[in-house]
Design an enzyme around this catalytic site. Sequence first.
Site, short mmCIF file in Angstrom:
data_model
loop_
_atom_site.label_atom_id
_atom_site.label_comp_id
_atom_site.label_asym_id
_atom_site.label_seq_id
_atom_site.Cartn_x
_atom_site.Cartn_y
_atom_site.Cartn_z
N TYR A 86 -96.70 7.92 16.69
CA TYR A 86 -95.56 8.36 15.90
C TYR A 86 -94.32 8.35 16.78
O TYR A 86 -94.37 8.71 17.96
CB TYR A 86 -95.79 9.77 15.36
CG TYR A 86 -94.53 10.42 14.81
CD1 TYR A 86 -94.04 10.08 13.55
CD2 TYR A 86 -93.82 11.35 15.56
CE1 TYR A 86 -92.88 10.64 13.06
CE2 TYR A 86 -92.66 11.92 15.08
CZ TYR A 86 -92.19 11.57 13.83
OH TYR A 86 -91.03 12.12 13.34
N CYS A 210 -102.88 7.87 19.21
CA CYS A 210 -103.34 6.94 20.25
C CYS A 210 -104.81 6.56 20.08
O CYS A 210 -105.43 6.03 21.01
CB CYS A 210 -103.11 7.53 21.64
SG CYS A 210 -101.41 8.08 21.92
#
Length: 259
Positions: A86, A210
């Site tokens: 993000y 991630c």
Amino acid sequence: MNEGRELRVVDLGRREYREVLELQRAVARWRRAEPPDHDLLLLVEHLPVITLGRGSKPGHIPMDEAWLRDRGLDVVEIERGGDVTYHGPGQLVGYPILDLRAHRQDLHWYLRRIEEVLLRVLAGCGLPAFRVESYTGVWTGSPPADAVEMVEDDGFGTITAGRAGQFMGEGAIRKVASIGVHASRWITWHGFALNVTPEPLVNFRGIVACGIPGVQMTSLASEGAPLTLEEAGEAVRRAFPIAFPNLRSLRAPEAGLRV
């Protein structure tokens, strides 16, 4: 004084992600065709967006389109390595556009040097800073001293992958910066995202950040280092010539993209 290759640092302010993505691609194409004698670092704060790297898996954005729309989140698939992340206000994003032929033609080395830049920023704030094996990026927290091994020669420790899951589950280690890069003919683009304020953290809750199950994202301010984005950007600029010894950084106007 470092008299090496110039790193021209350009602050783009707050920009929409797709605009800066196309800017990076254009600058990289130009540099592949006509390699200049200097490197660039673009610093930016993005409007809210989720980006999907080459390693992204469908289940790593479990929220539906309505959830994304309600938060004004765009979703962009891109060519960088890594998984889903993000970007948004309160986060310093850096895009080093470097010619690795002037440094070292080794992407593993390059990733470790970008980590070193961010590790030095954390250390300069008085925060614990370390790597986690197999998970590119920068972490902070309070793991046991015997869990941190010296793997790289830059003075920053690494937690082995076998112990990371336990420490993440206990909340003892938290990720503060993510890294995902791309290179073509040794010209790099994409880069890093450093959470400066707590503002970005709420939107990480809607993704598997991630691609690491159980990861807890944090920010400099959440860990007790309340920097502004401008101060964080200046700390990054100062750290680059330490991690990349043949660079000397200087601030440049946006016109520096074409000079």
